[in-house]
Structures are given as C-alpha cells and as structure tokens.
Scaffold this active site. Structure first.
Site, PDB file in Angstrom:
ATOM      1  N   SER A 250       0.797  -1.230   0.000  1.00 18.95           N
ATOM      2  CA  SER A 250       0.000   0.000   0.000  1.00 18.95           C
ATOM      3  C   SER A 250       0.833   1.287   0.000  1.00 18.95           C
ATOM      4  CB  SER A 250      -0.987   0.000   1.164  1.00 18.95           C
ATOM      5  OG  SER A 250      -1.864  -1.078   1.011  1.00 18.95           O
ATOM      6  N   THR A 293      -4.993  -3.289   8.626  1.00 25.13           N
ATOM      7  CA  THR A 293      -4.642  -4.656   8.237  1.00 25.13           C
ATOM      8  C   THR A 293      -4.381  -5.528   9.465  1.00 25.13           C
ATOM      9  OG1 THR A 293      -3.287  -5.966   6.720  1.00 25.13           O
ATOM     10  CG2 THR A 293      -2.165  -4.187   7.856  1.00 25.13           C
ATOM     11  N   LYS A 297      -8.455  -5.702  11.968  1.00 20.99           N
ATOM     12  CA  LYS A 297      -9.675  -5.416  11.199  1.00 20.99           C
ATOM     13  C   LYS A 297     -10.958  -5.577  12.017  1.00 20.99           C
ATOM     14  CE  LYS A 297      -7.737  -6.364   6.739  1.00 20.99           C
ATOM     15  NZ  LYS A 297      -7.691  -7.142   5.517  1.00 20.99           N
ATOM     16  N   ASN A 318     -11.553  -2.523   6.926  1.00 22.19           N
ATOM     17  CA  ASN A 318     -10.151  -2.375   6.485  1.00 22.19           C
ATOM     18  C   ASN A 318      -9.859  -0.954   6.006  1.00 22.19           C
ATOM     19  OD1 ASN A 318     -11.423  -2.247   3.979  1.00 22.19           O
ATOM     20  ND2 ASN A 318      -9.726  -3.252   2.944  1.00 22.19           N
ATOM     21  N   ASP A 333     -12.239  -4.831   1.137  1.00 18.40           N
ATOM     22  CA  ASP A 333     -11.771  -6.189   0.831  1.00 18.40           C
ATOM     23  C   ASP A 333     -12.842  -6.964   0.060  1.00 18.40           C
ATOM     24  OD1 ASP A 333      -9.248  -6.124   1.945  1.00 18.40           O
ATOM     25  OD2 ASP A 333      -9.919  -6.794   3.919  1.00 18.40           O
ATOM     26  N   GLY A 359      -9.185 -20.395   6.764  1.00 15.87           N
ATOM     27  CA  GLY A 359      -9.022 -19.238   7.647  1.00 15.87           C
ATOM     28  C   GLY A 359     -10.371 -18.620   7.988  1.00 15.87           C
ATOM     29  N   LEU A 453      -4.536 -15.241  -0.755  1.00 13.27           N
ATOM     30  CA  LEU A 453      -4.645 -13.782  -0.617  1.00 13.27           C
ATOM     31  C   LEU A 453      -3.322 -13.109  -0.271  1.00 13.27           C
ATOM     32  CD1 LEU A 453      -8.105 -13.092   1.037  1.00 13.27           C
ATOM     33  CD2 LEU A 453      -7.517 -13.809  -1.261  1.00 13.27           C
ATOM     34  N   TYR A 455       0.417 -11.838  -0.876  1.00 12.18           N
ATOM     35  CA  TYR A 455       1.193 -11.455  -2.069  1.00 12.18           C
ATOM     36  C   TYR A 455       2.666 -11.190  -1.738  1.00 12.18           C
ATOM     37  CZ  TYR A 455       0.175  -6.847  -0.175  1.00 12.18           C
ATOM     38  OH  TYR A 455       0.064  -5.778   0.665  1.00 12.18           O
ATOM     39  N   GLY A 476      -2.501 -12.704  -4.045  1.00 10.51           N
ATOM     40  CA  GLY A 476      -3.381 -11.615  -3.602  1.00 10.51           C
ATOM     41  C   GLY A 476      -3.029 -10.242  -4.162  1.00 10.51           C
TER      42      GLY A 476
END
Ligand code: NAP
Length: 518
Positions: A250, A293, A297, A318, A333, A359, A453, A455, A476
C-alpha cells in the site's frame, strides 16, 4: 522544512564520498560519523566539508550512545578539535554542525564552533527505553539560543511514540531533532516535519555499510517514495495501521499515485501495538484516512463512530476515514476480493461452485460474505474451530478445523467435496510469519482453482504446491490493488484516473518487487 540527513558510516573518507556522490540528490545534509572511520582516516576529517560540497554534521558517537568510539574522552575532544580547527571565513568549508552530547563539557570547543558558524546539536540518547519527561529534558539541555536539541530514544511501543509527539507539541519554538528509534517509530522519521523535527537521519541501505542507528530508513526511499523534502504542514497524511507491517504494497501504491498526480499527500506505515494509541497519534497529526490490516480489522470496530452496512454485515473494517463525528469504517476487501476472483475464474458469479475457505480471520469475513452473495457454497476451515463455525453459521456454510498430523483428518474428505475453488486467507506463509503450508495434508487434484490472498512472498508454500500440481493459481496482488483503488475513492471522494492506473500497473508488481529486494 525538515531535512533528509544521510548518515555516512564507511571506514574511509574515500568510501564515504563515493556513497555521498551516489545518493547526493536525495540528501540535504550529510553526517560524517567519525566513530565509524578507521583510526588513521580520522586524521583527515577536517577537509571533509569541502570535499562533500553540502552541509555536514561532525559526529563522533561514543559506544555508550550506540556509536563505535571506544577511546577515552580526551581522544574524542582532540578529534573534535581537529575537525573544527583552522576554521575558514567561507563557512561552506567548515562543518555546518557539530553533534555534542548533553554531558559533554568543553566550553572552549563550543566557543570555537560558534565563532565560525558551526551550529551545535546538543544530543541525548537513550538506547534502552524512553525518557520520563521529554519537554523538561529538552528545556534543561539548552545552553545557548542557537542550539538544536536532539533527543533520541528507543521506542518499544506506540505509546512511546505518542509521548515524543506530545513533547514536540509542548516545545513548538525550539529547534529540535526528535528521533524514535526502532520499528514502531518509522513514521516519526517520514513525518519528521509533522513531528517538528529539524531533520531526519537516513542511510544508504543498499550499500554494505552499517546503518547509522536502528530503524533508519533508506535515503532514496525517503526522498523518492515518500517525497520527504516536499512534506509540509499542509501535506495530507494517509496510512496503514497493522503489525508487523513489514510487507505491504500500500505505501508504494498510494505514494506512486500521489506522485504521478502531483497531490500534496503522503501515505505512511503506522506499525502499532495499540489501536487507541495509534488513533490518538492519527488525530494529533490530522490523518485523513487509514487502511487497517492484520491483526486489527475486527478490533478497530470498537473505535468507530459510524460503520457502513457492509462492515455491519461482516464485522470487519479495512478502511477508515475522517468525519466530523469521528472515524467512519468501511470495507473494500469485499469488492476487491470478488472482482479479482471472478476475473480469475472468468465468471460472473459463483453459482454451482463449491469453495473451501481456509481461515476465519478479518479478511475471511469479507471472503465468506462475497462467496455467499455470489451464490457459491462453501466450507470454512480454521485453526480455531469455533471461529470457523461462527463465520459459517449466517451463510449456512459447512465448517471444520484444519487437518493436522496426528489429529483430525476427517475434514479432508469434506475438502475434496468443496474443491472447485480454494481460497487461502490465513497469514501462514506471509512474510514475517512462519513460511509453512496451512493445508499440507491435502493433496491437490490439479483441477482446483486456487487463490492465496497473500502477495508477499508472491508464491507461498501453499500456492507453490498448487502450481506444481497443475492447478490454476493467483496470489493476492491483484486483489490488494483493486481494494486499494476503492480505498483511494473512500479517502478522497475521487477515482484514480485510468491513465495513471495503467502507468502504475505497467511497472506494477515488478517495481514493487524491485523496491522490496533493494
Ligand atoms: P487476521 O484477522 O489476523 O486472521 C488471521 C488468520 O490466519 C486466522 O484465520 C488465523 O487463525 C490464521 N492463522 C494465523 N496463524 C496461523 C497458524 N500458525 N496456523 C494456522 N492458522 C493461522 O488476518 P487477516 O486480516 O484476516 O489477514 C490474513 C491474511 O490475508 C494476511 O496474510 C493478509 O496479508 C492477507 N490479506 C490479503 C489481502 C489482499 O488484498 N490480498 C487483503 C487482506 C488480507 P486463528 O483464527 O486460529 O487465529
């Protein structure tokens, strides 16, 4: 405006000049760390300001203060005197600043420095914790009006950073350098201007030399990615709250966009161990919007004045933005996930798809709700079984625990009935977490479409195994970019112009990976 000070820690003058020349365009000031020089090189420091060609701080940091000088105080005084000797009427040829510690007491040396325009940085370092009363400390350190007071301490929590920020607000007219050393303090370095700090110290982290101090940022990253030298009191602040926050795309994404569209804004990482303290910091700094994050959340909901219907429905946020009443929580999300998954599958909905969601944390809430909305049927499996059960209940999904060696493996039969699509939403395999596979007992058939998800890394052990088994896979990255575009809209009310997005996406994942491996 706060200055970017490149800390030079090489063993020779020649090498320091090489580094300085390579990174010169990013730095406003250099600090010559004489304590890092080989002993015979220390004889030649006097000419350094002339050779450097920009303002230089003369520093000989003692080992007790986190430096490398272990000689006696007499030897240090002699070296400092050598650096300040033969002062030139042309001040550019002298050291612009000299860093001397609070307990240093050689008035003649200070007098000599002042006579030829070398400003004194009076410093205090606490390597093992904070200082009780920072404003009082700052006031007590000042001996004459033109000094810059430097207070540096090791921050071990968000409240330690908050203490420094409050201290800064209590001494608004004092020229000062306030440093929060360590990971929790990273944003105080980027936002030095907002912390009222005269400068921030950075290092050339891609070189082999040691950084000047723990937590120092890379000189180029500070200048290019965060546009440090353009941050003023008017610059809008956005950022990301989480922990450990070592691998998020981000900051790169938002700052690249702000840079391309020439917006006076910066997006910074806010690693935090306390939601309430970090929100107090955000309020003090007038932060406009925040991404949330791992692992906050769900916890963030207690702090919000308003929530959107989607947050109400899934119980996780988020994205928070500022309103008159307080923070408003949203969730991007959901839309980011479904757009990415449908594109990946080449489908318009998930009807007739049987899906395993691995999850049951914050992002899994978004995933489950979207799978339900799009008509899919799912099995949710999680390490903590009751969380899988709670998440599955409103959607009438199946649920279970993670299959474990020597434990319950019956769930494997169920997974093999819900394996058109598999969505991995745990933190297992993410950079900073254990590099393992949360579903190692399951054997892929090769027909599953698999989405992880995570990355960072681009390929987790789970995704790698799916790829090797012939499955169609995606990580992700696409989802995170899609949800970040939506966050941008929540933060600013506008949309990222298509042209800029194309520009960012062209360099996209490659540029991001280059930054990370630098
Ligand atoms: P979270 O709320 O902290 O949830 C973490 C999940 O991981 C929980 O299900 C937890 O299980 C599980 N977990 C953690 N350690 C585990 C272990 N050692 N063994 C088995 N399970 C374990 O985090 P989150 O916000 O949902 O994020 C989870 C992951 O998704 C992160 O890697 C994050 O980067 C990624 N993510 C990606 C995007 C994107 O746009 N690509 C967006 C959001 C999140 P328990 O319930 O048993 O603790």
């Amino acid at each position: 405006m706060s200055k970017n000070c490149l800390c030079l820690t090489a063993k020779t003058i020649k090498r320091n000049l090489e580094i300085l020349n390579k990174y010169r365009k990013f730095a406003d000031i250099a600090e010559l760390r004489v304590d890092c020089l080989d002993s015979d090189e220390r004889l030649y420091i006097r000419r350094f300001p002339e050779l450097a060609g920009l303002p230089v701080i003369l520093t000989i940091r003692r080992d007790v203060d986190g430096g490398y000088f272990s000689g006696g105080e007499g030897a240090r005084v002699k070296l400092l005197a050598n650096g300040l000797a033969y002062a030139n009427a042309d001040r550019r040829l002298n050291f612009a600043y000299v860093d001397i510690e609070d307990d240093f007491d050689v008035p003649s040396l200070e007098e000599a420095a002042r006579t030829f325009g070398t400003r004194i940085i009076r410093s205090f370092h606490e390597l093992n914790g904070t200082i009780d009363n920072v404003p009082a400390k700052i006031k007590s350190m000042q001996r004459s009006g033109d000094e810059i007071i430097k207070c540096a301490y090791a921050v071990k929590s968000t409240s330690d950073v908050l203490q420094m920020l409050k201290a800064s607000r209590e001494c608004p007219n004092q020229d000062k350098i306030l440093i929060c050393m360590g990971h929790y303090g990273i944003y105080s370095r980027i936002l030095a201007e907002k912390f009222g700090s005269f400068l921030t110290y950075s290092s050339a982290l891609s070189e082999s030399e040691v950084p000047g101090a723990p937590g120092q940022m890379d000189v180029r990253e500070l200048a290019e990615l965060y546009r440090f030298q353009k941050i003023t009191n008017k610059t809008k602040i956005y950022g990301l709250i989480g922990y450990p926050l070592k691998a998020s795309v981000s900051p790169w994404f938002f700052n690249t966009i702000y840079n391309l569209e020439n917006t006076d804004a910066v997006y910074v990482p806010f690693p935090a161990d306390s939601i309430s303290h970090i929100l107090e910091i955000a309020k003090t700094l007038n932060v406009q919007g925040l991404s949330i994050t791992v692992p906050y959340k769900e916890a963030i909901l207690n702090e919000l004045a308003e929530i959107t219907p989607v947050v109400q429905a899934i119980g996780a946020s988020n994205t928070i933005s500022h309103s008159e009443n307080g923070w408003v929580g949203d969730n991007t999300d959901c839309a980011g996930f479904s757009a990415s998954l449908l594109d990946f599958l080449g489908k318009k909905n998930l009807k007739n798809q049987k899906i395993t969601i691995i999850g049951a944390g914050g992002v899994a809430r978004a995933v489950a709700s979207e799978v339900f909305r799009l008509g899919g049927k799912a099995l949710i499996i999680n390490r903590t079984i009751h969380k899988a059960r709670n998440l599955a209940a409103p959607y009438n999904f199946r649920w279970g625990g993670l299959p474990q060696n020597g434990g319950d493996t019956k769930v494997l039969d169920l997974i093999s009935k819900y394996n058109d699509v598999m969505v991995q939403t745990t933190s297992v395999g993410m950079e900073g977490y254990e590099a393992s596979d949360p579903l190692e007992l399951y054997s892929f058939t090769g027909k599953e479409a698999v989405m992880d998800l995570i990355y960072t890394p681009a390929v987790t052990p789970f995704l790698k195994r799916a790829m090797m088994s012939g499955c169609k896979t995606i990580n992700g990255y696409d989802m995170v970019i899609r949800q970040a575009c939506l966050q941008y809209t929540r933060f600013t009310g506008g949309e990222i112009p298509e042209k800029l997005l194309v520009q960012v996406n062209i360099s996209g994942a490659n540029a991001w990976n280059k930054i990370r491996s630098a």
